[in-house]
Motif scaffolding. Structure first.
Motif, PDB file in Angstrom:
ATOM      1  N   ASP A   1       0.812  -1.211   0.000  1.00  0.00           N
ATOM      2  CA  ASP A   1       0.000   0.000   0.000  1.00  0.00           C
ATOM      3  C   ASP A   1       0.848   1.265   0.000  1.00  0.00           C
ATOM      4  OD1 ASP A   1      -0.723   0.108   3.587  1.00  0.00           O
ATOM      5  OD2 ASP A   1       1.083  -0.321   2.440  1.00  0.00           O
TER       6      ASP A   1
ATOM      7  N   THR B   1      -0.822  -0.688  -4.808  1.00  0.00           N
ATOM      8  CA  THR B   1      -1.164   0.659  -5.260  1.00  0.00           C
ATOM      9  C   THR B   1       0.065   1.331  -5.861  1.00  0.00           C
ATOM     10  OG1 THR B   1      -0.603   1.620  -3.128  1.00  0.00           O
ATOM     11  CG2 THR B   1      -2.876   0.933  -3.441  1.00  0.00           C
TER      12      THR B   1
ATOM     13  N   ALA C   1      -8.453   0.198  -1.432  1.00  0.00           N
ATOM     14  CA  ALA C   1      -7.012   0.456  -1.477  1.00  0.00           C
ATOM     15  C   ALA C   1      -6.724   1.738  -2.251  1.00  0.00           C
ATOM     16  CB  ALA C   1      -6.294  -0.726  -2.139  1.00  0.00           C
TER      17      ALA C   1
END
Lengths: 241, 317
Positions: free
Chosen positions: A20, A164, A209
């Motif tokens: 992330d 991401t 996310a």
């Protein structure tokens, strides 16, 4: 069956980030004083130069006489490993235009036009998302009234994990990915572009996310804008002396 | 290029009058160039790159080598290909296809200047075997346009060629005359570069009435009567030379490009004068560029980890 890659073994990606984590963001305003607003924006190794010209006189009239927005998204020929010549992607340009149409206060300057040009000089994944971020900074640099700061991020599934801010190696192939744009870091999307196939159960997690990463990017962009405003305020203060 | 900036008749008269008296709007003389900044290696994902800022004109040149497989490399003349793009960032008039016209003009001038065998004698190194060769492509991207893009483009091309590094792989023969490349084991120590001392440099001469001047800005370009591009291949110089010998040497160099882009007539006597001025200017420009290239080569090698500070740095004009 044991799989040898860092994703399974250490829960990190090949460039050392967690799933992330977003990349480092660098920016420099006012590189080209000839344009009304210009910014050089780096997101990791993706380097984008964005210039905004406007508001200017326009011969094109929109219904309701609102401001006409023209965007061009251009990938230079040395930007990526495989592109042969410079490409002006029409699809990405349209997406950029639709995102900015909902952000710029079009009724403030009727019967005029605003041109936003993005040139990607080095593409390392998340090209469209970086352009949207650069464009929002350039709009602020040009002094065009906007409803908020747009931030965008590209998320996808790599090796079974939702990541991401994808880079070039993670973007290639048929892996599903979305580009998600939000306003002011809130959890409402103003643009979603979705590629390839994804199971419906994964969809919600991917969008969550995306929202989380957008909050982080929005924080960076906001910091950039505050720094630039401080800089300009100092210049104006010196001039008034 | 013509529709970027509109200047009034009064401004044109002012500029032309100044030129007839040997003065320009920014205080330069007729034969002065604006400050030129050359940076190397700005695009780490290409084989060679350079960024040149000539006053406010800003462009990036990048070289990509592509290995191609053909039936017989003897049939292909190994030339350098040029592609120029005028980015929309430079001006909204370059958006869409409008920028391509201006770009084509610059690219064709560069191609003409590079179309001979004298300039890069080591280019045959890039012919790897009978069926494979490296195709050299130079891409130039114009980020800001303030006149005189042709000179800046030729300087950028030469600088990028000096920065180019490549590896010659060993070719392994397979069936039917085909070959397959194999990278050498210690690749980093086998980087080769080309000798660029003979690469041409182009200088644009603008003429207004009886006067010629160099390095026009965007506004000055709207007032000129004739435009002449001169591309020269510099001759070899020895390091220790005195002033008198240099004067003789400027008369003996190869001209690779001589093109008139704006319809105008040059009188025969004037033409010789203009040509000598052009050749002298180009030789000086080349000398300065070679000094900069030497300076760059002598700098300590940067690590791959260090950031490339070209756009983020503080050097702005």
């Amino acid at each position: 069956m044991k799989r040898f890659n860092t994703y399974d073994a250490y829960q990190i990606r090949y460039d050392g980030r967690r799933f992330d984590q977003i990349r480092n963001i660098n920016f420099k305003f006012g590189l080209y004083p000839h344009a009304d607003g210009s910014v050089y924006y780096e997101q990791g190794c993706t380097k984008v130069i964005c210039a905004v010209y406007g508001p200017r006189q326009s011969r094109v009239r929109t219904p309701d006489d609102l401001c006409f927005i023209n965007c061009q998204f251009s990938l230079s020929s040395f930007a990526t490993q495989n592109k042969k010549k410079a490409q002006r992607s029409m699809e990405a340009g349209r997406l950029l235009e639709r995102t900015l149409k909902s952000v710029i206060d079009r009724s403030a300057y009727p019967k005029t036009r605003v041109d936003v040009f993005c040139e990607i000089i080095q593409g390392d994944g998340s090209n469209l998302a970086s352009c949207i971020n650069a464009a929002s900074l350039a709009l602020v640099d040009a002094g065009i009234p906007v409803k908020g700061v747009v931030s965008a991020v590209e998320c996808g599934v790599t090796r079974g994990y939702i990541c991401t801010d994808l880079n070039n190696t993670e973007v290639r192939g048929n892996a599903p990915k979305i580009v998600l744009a939000t306003l002011d870091g809130k959890r409402e999307s103003i643009m979603v572009d979705y590629k390839n196939c994804l199971h419906i159960n994964q969809m919600e997690r991917m969008i969550e996310a995306g929202f989380d990463a957008n909050e982080k990017i929005y924080a960076c962009l906001r910091e950039a804008i505050l720094l630039r405003t401080e800089e300009l305020r100092k210049i104006v203060a010196v001039k008034e002396l | 290029m013509e529709n970027i900036v509109d200047i009034s008749q009064a401004e044109k008269v002012y500029a032309v009058d100044g030129i007839h008296q040997g003065l320009r709007n920014d205080g330069r003389g007729l034969m002065d160039f604006r400050p030129i900044v050359v940076e190397f290696g700005v695009m780490p994902n290409t084989h060679g790159s350079a960024r040149v800022r000539l006053g406010q004109t800003d462009l990036i040149a990048a070289i990509k080598l592509r290995m191609r497989q053909v039936k017989d490399t003897e049939d292909f003349s190994n030339r350098v290909d040029f592609y120029v793009t005028c980015s929309a960032v430079a001006s909204p008039d370059f958006a869409g296809k409008h920028g391509d016209e201006c770009a084509q003009r610059i690219a064709s001038l560069l191609r003409k200047a590079y179309r001979n065998n004298v300039i890069l004698p080591e280019l045959k190194l890039l012919k790897l075997s009978k069926d494979r060769y490296y195709q050299t492509k130079v891409d130039i991207l114009i980020l800001q346009y303030d006149g005189n893009a042709v000179d800046a483009a030729s300087v950028a091309a030469k600088a990028a060629l000096s920065d180019m590094k490549f590896i010659i792989p060993t070719m392994i023969a397979r069936d039917k005359g085909k070959t397959v490349p194999q990278m050498p084991s210690k690749a980093r120590s086998q980087l080769k570069s080309l000798d660029i001392s003979n690469v041409p440099v182009i200088v644009t001469l603008n003429s207004v009435g009886d006067n010629t001047f160099l390095d026009a800005t965007l506004e000055e370009e709207q007032c000129v009567g004739g435009v002449l591009h001169v591309g020269i291949v510099p001759k070899e110089e020895e390091n220790f030379m005195n002033e008198t010998e240099i004067k003789e040497l400027t008369e003996n160099c190869y001209i690779t490009l001589l093109k008139n882009t704006k319809p105008s007539i040059f009188h025969e006597e004037k033409f010789d004068e203009i040509l000598t001025v052009g050749i002298e200017a180009a030789t000086e420009l080349n000398r300065a560029l070679m000094l900069r290239i030497e300076e760059h080569k002598r700098e300590p090698k940067k690590n791959a980890d260090e950031r490339i500070e070209s756009f983020m740095g503080d050097l702005q004009f």
